[in-house]
Design a protein around this motif. Structure first.
Motif, PDB file in Angstrom:
ATOM      1  N   ASP A   1      93.001  49.170 -50.540  1.00  0.00           N
ATOM      2  CA  ASP A   1      92.213  49.679 -49.414  1.00  0.00           C
ATOM      3  C   ASP A   1      92.313  51.204 -49.382  1.00  0.00           C
ATOM      4  O   ASP A   1      93.377  51.746 -49.049  1.00  0.00           O
ATOM      5  CB  ASP A   1      92.739  49.083 -48.108  1.00  0.00           C
ATOM      6  CG  ASP A   1      91.901  49.495 -46.901  1.00  0.00           C
ATOM      7  OD1 ASP A   1      90.910  50.228 -47.099  1.00  0.00           O
ATOM      8  OD2 ASP A   1      92.224  49.066 -45.784  1.00  0.00           O
TER       9      ASP A   1
ATOM     10  N   ASP B   1      91.284  53.269 -47.280  1.00  0.00           N
ATOM     11  CA  ASP B   1      91.545  53.784 -45.943  1.00  0.00           C
ATOM     12  C   ASP B   1      93.029  53.880 -45.637  1.00  0.00           C
ATOM     13  O   ASP B   1      93.432  54.558 -44.683  1.00  0.00           O
ATOM     14  CB  ASP B   1      90.866  52.899 -44.887  1.00  0.00           C
ATOM     15  CG  ASP B   1      89.351  53.034 -44.921  1.00  0.00           C
ATOM     16  OD1 ASP B   1      88.859  54.057 -45.447  1.00  0.00           O
ATOM     17  OD2 ASP B   1      88.666  52.125 -44.417  1.00  0.00           O
TER      18      ASP B   1
ATOM     19  N   TRP C   1      89.123  49.608 -57.497  1.00  0.00           N
ATOM     20  CA  TRP C   1      90.187  49.543 -56.496  1.00  0.00           C
ATOM     21  C   TRP C   1      91.315  48.604 -56.928  1.00  0.00           C
ATOM     22  O   TRP C   1      91.959  47.968 -56.115  1.00  0.00           O
ATOM     23  CB  TRP C   1      89.647  49.116 -55.131  1.00  0.00           C
ATOM     24  CG  TRP C   1      88.731  50.131 -54.531  1.00  0.00           C
ATOM     25  CD1 TRP C   1      88.712  51.467 -54.763  1.00  0.00           C
ATOM     26  CD2 TRP C   1      87.676  49.880 -53.594  1.00  0.00           C
ATOM     27  NE1 TRP C   1      87.728  52.084 -54.043  1.00  0.00           N
ATOM     28  CE2 TRP C   1      87.061  51.134 -53.312  1.00  0.00           C
ATOM     29  CE3 TRP C   1      87.178  48.748 -52.983  1.00  0.00           C
ATOM     30  CZ2 TRP C   1      85.997  51.263 -52.450  1.00  0.00           C
ATOM     31  CZ3 TRP C   1      86.119  48.881 -52.101  1.00  0.00           C
ATOM     32  CH2 TRP C   1      85.535  50.123 -51.843  1.00  0.00           C
TER      33      TRP C   1
ATOM     34  N   THR D   1      96.607  46.609 -49.580  1.00  0.00           N
ATOM     35  CA  THR D   1      95.371  45.965 -50.004  1.00  0.00           C
ATOM     36  C   THR D   1      94.472  45.731 -48.785  1.00  0.00           C
ATOM     37  O   THR D   1      94.915  45.810 -47.640  1.00  0.00           O
ATOM     38  CB  THR D   1      95.653  44.609 -50.677  1.00  0.00           C
ATOM     39  OG1 THR D   1      96.258  43.727 -49.718  1.00  0.00           O
ATOM     40  CG2 THR D   1      96.569  44.789 -51.872  1.00  0.00           C
ATOM     41  N   ARG D   2      93.210  45.449 -49.065  1.00  0.00           N
ATOM     42  CA  ARG D   2      92.299  45.130 -47.978  1.00  0.00           C
ATOM     43  C   ARG D   2      92.580  43.750 -47.396  1.00  0.00           C
ATOM     44  O   ARG D   2      92.330  43.493 -46.219  1.00  0.00           O
ATOM     45  CB  ARG D   2      90.852  45.172 -48.478  1.00  0.00           C
ATOM     46  CG  ARG D   2      90.313  46.590 -48.631  1.00  0.00           C
ATOM     47  CD  ARG D   2      88.824  46.570 -48.885  1.00  0.00           C
ATOM     48  NE  ARG D   2      88.277  47.916 -48.859  1.00  0.00           N
ATOM     49  CZ  ARG D   2      86.995  48.202 -49.040  1.00  0.00           C
ATOM     50  NH1 ARG D   2      86.134  47.218 -49.288  1.00  0.00           N
ATOM     51  NH2 ARG D   2      86.574  49.441 -48.990  1.00  0.00           N
TER      52      ARG D   2
ATOM     53  N   TYR E   1     100.445  42.304 -45.806  1.00  0.00           N
ATOM     54  CA  TYR E   1      99.580  42.970 -46.774  1.00  0.00           C
ATOM     55  C   TYR E   1     100.375  43.244 -48.053  1.00  0.00           C
ATOM     56  O   TYR E   1     101.514  43.736 -47.974  1.00  0.00           O
ATOM     57  CB  TYR E   1      99.082  44.310 -46.225  1.00  0.00           C
ATOM     58  CG  TYR E   1      98.080  44.204 -45.114  1.00  0.00           C
ATOM     59  CD1 TYR E   1      96.712  44.317 -45.362  1.00  0.00           C
ATOM     60  CD2 TYR E   1      98.487  44.002 -43.806  1.00  0.00           C
ATOM     61  CE1 TYR E   1      95.782  44.240 -44.332  1.00  0.00           C
ATOM     62  CE2 TYR E   1      97.569  43.921 -42.757  1.00  0.00           C
ATOM     63  CZ  TYR E   1      96.218  44.040 -43.037  1.00  0.00           C
ATOM     64  OH  TYR E   1      95.300  43.958 -42.021  1.00  0.00           O
TER      65      TYR E   1
END
Length: 542
Positions: free
Chosen positions: A365, A367, A379, A406-407, A516
């Protein structure tokens, strides 16, 4: 069904004793008829044989014969009675509420009278002026349930606010301002919804059957895994038991040999001491005898023959000490520990394959990525670029730790992923809970929501708490690390994928938030640690 109609009277064909239609009727001499069983029983209980109707006395008991004609008529009457008792209404028809005896099929229902009528009893509503104003509808059953209890009017509307059926007067009283629609319109809507749900039900049933199959397959797999683990564990424990028994035997042998050596030395010393005692005793006896002689010549000759005293050992420094067995026990335990460690480190290809079946596809991720980190276009890869980028504020982003999440997150079950750490001098890897501190420098322990394995200074570390860390020596250069998490069991395990060896498992973990996958490539260290960490697809054929 045809309705029976006859002018015969059931009473004309009834026995005066049982009052039922004749059964095997017989006639007396006086002309009266009775059931054969009834008159026979009657005469059995009387002193005189007489007629129960006219009391005519018979001097001898009459010989009775069945009245064939009357018997046939009685049989027809019984059939007529059964037909008469059955309503002339087919299954599913609405019966007339007015008919007595044989019920006829209703052709209309009156919403004013709250009665259903057959064609015959409907005639007044078709002829009488006052009744002609009544509202007639197709036959309905349970008419009273179709009427408003409060206004005694037909329930013909549906209140969408309170989801109840109402009459016209309800719309201007209790349900005023409520949206109402005709029953037919709401019926069509509800029927469409029911049809949709009906179409969904088979799929829901199929999904649940599939889930049952999955659970049964899991149980079957668990049974096979348990049998395999028991077999493998039995082999390991058998080997360990053999090692323990061998170590015990070797230890006992060492102790016995030490004891034997000590005993032998003691026996040799005792033997030597006893010999010296014997020699000294003999010399003492000779000296004593010589000291009692008065013959000068003999004395001098005897003294000349006495030899010098035999040499003796200085026994003040001689001692026998009990042997020490501590060293032998320590060596046996060290050997057992080494054997146990070797068994624990043996590759278990089957275990890793079972773990790899829980693979999840995750991506990093951006962000959450520390501003110096560079992510690949897919990614899946991340490394320290060396330059801190100016990025907009994001509450999810790490600002002090060179890390990225991670997302995807996970809140139940098991999940597994692998990360290539080839050519890395330093890295962090594991999972973290959602609420971890992303803006400060926090100790990465399970207390702060981190379950991560760290590699630095050629050693692996797991920080259990701020005051206690676990260190694992690295026997070979790691290429890829697998991470398994069992959310429900509170387990985080790490594996060396290349050698298929289990590294460490954190057990007894408590997970209350989404987890996560956590990746920390650390700083590039002037190029010495510039290789990326790569989330890799699982290859069970490696």
């Amino acid at each position: 069904m045809a309705c029976a109609n006859t002018s015969w009277s059931e009473e004309n064909f009834s026995c005066s004793i049982c009052l039922d239609v004749f059964s095997s009727p017989v006639t007396t001499a006086c002309g009266h008829n009775f059931c054969r069983t009834c008159i026979t029983k009657f005469w059995d209980e009387q002193v005189q044989y007489k007629c129960p109707v006219c009391n005519e006395i018979f001097h001898t008991r009459p010989d009775l014969r069945v009245n064939t004609f009357l018997s046939e008529l009685a049989a027809q009457i019984r059939t007529t009675v059964r037909v008469k008792e059955q309503p002339c209404v087919e299954p599913g028809d609405i019966p007339c509420d007015v008919c007595t005896g044989t019920q006829q099929k209703a052709v209309k229902s009156c919403l004013v009278c709250i009665i259903s009528y057959c064609q015959t009893h409907l005639e007044p509503h078709q002829k009488v002026a006052g009744l002609k104003k009544h509202r007639l509808v197709e036959p309905m059953d349970r008419l009273e349930d179709r009427m408003c209890k409060k206004h005694d009017r037909l329930l013909e509307l549906f209140c969408q606010t309170e989801q109840v059926c109402v009459c016209l007067l309800c719309t201007v009283t209790d349900h005023k301002s409520h949206p109402v629609v005709p029953l037919k319109e709401e019926y069509e809507v509800k029927m469409a919804q029911l049809g949709k749900r009906g179409a969904e039900v088979p799929q829901m049933i199929q999904e649940r059957k599939q889930k049952i199959k999955e659970i049964k397959d899991t149980v079957e797999l668990s049974n096979k895994d348990a049998d395999r683990e028991i077999a493998q564990g039995g082999q390991v424990f058998t080997a360990l038991i053999g090692c323990v028994e061998k170590g015990r035997d070797e230890f006992n042998q060492t102790v016995q040999e030490k004891l034997k050596s000590t005993v032998k030395r003691a026996e040799d010393l005792i033997k030597e001491l006893e010999q010296e005692i014997e020699d000294l005793t003999n010399r003492s006896a000779k000296v004593k005898r010589l000291s009692h002689t008065e013959d000068h010549l003999h004395f001098l000759q005897a003294c000349r023959s006495l030899k010098d005293p035999p040499p003796t050992r200085d026994w003040t420094t001689v001692e026998v000490r009990p042997p020490s067995y501590v060293g032998a026990l320590r060596r046996s335990l060290d050997q057992l520990e080494e054997t146990l460690n070797m068994e624990m480190k043996k590759p278990d290809d089957g275990e890793l394959k079972r773990v790899q079946q829980y693979e999840v596809d995750v991506i990093l991720d951006p962000d959450t990525a520390y501003p110096k980190l560079i992510l690949s276009e897919d990614w899946k890869q991340v490394h320290d670029g060396g330059l801190r980028k100016r990025l907009p504020y994001n509450p999810k982003r790490f600002t002090k730790c060179i890390s990225v999440l991670t997302r995807q997150s996970f809140s139940s079950g098991r999940f597994y992923f692998e990360v290539q750490i080839k050519d890395k001098a330093k890295w962090w890897l594991g999972v973290a809970r959602e609420s971890i501190d992303r803006k400060g420098l926090t100790e990465w322990t399970r207390q702060t929501g981190h379950w991560t394995l760290c590699y630095r200074n050629n050693a692996l570390m797991f920080f259990d708490n701020p005051d206690y860390s676990l260190f694992f020596p690295v026997r070979a250069k790691l290429q890829k690390v697998g991470v398994l998490v069992d959310y429900d069991e509170g387990l985080v395990s790490f594996y060396d994928v290349e050698t298929r060896v289990h590294i460490y498992s954190a057990t007894g973990c408590t997970f209350t938030e989404p987890l996560y996958p956590f990746v920390g490539p650390c700083d590039h260290q002037d190029g010495r640690n510039s290789a990326p960490l790569i989330i890799s697809p699982v290859n069970q054929t490696d």
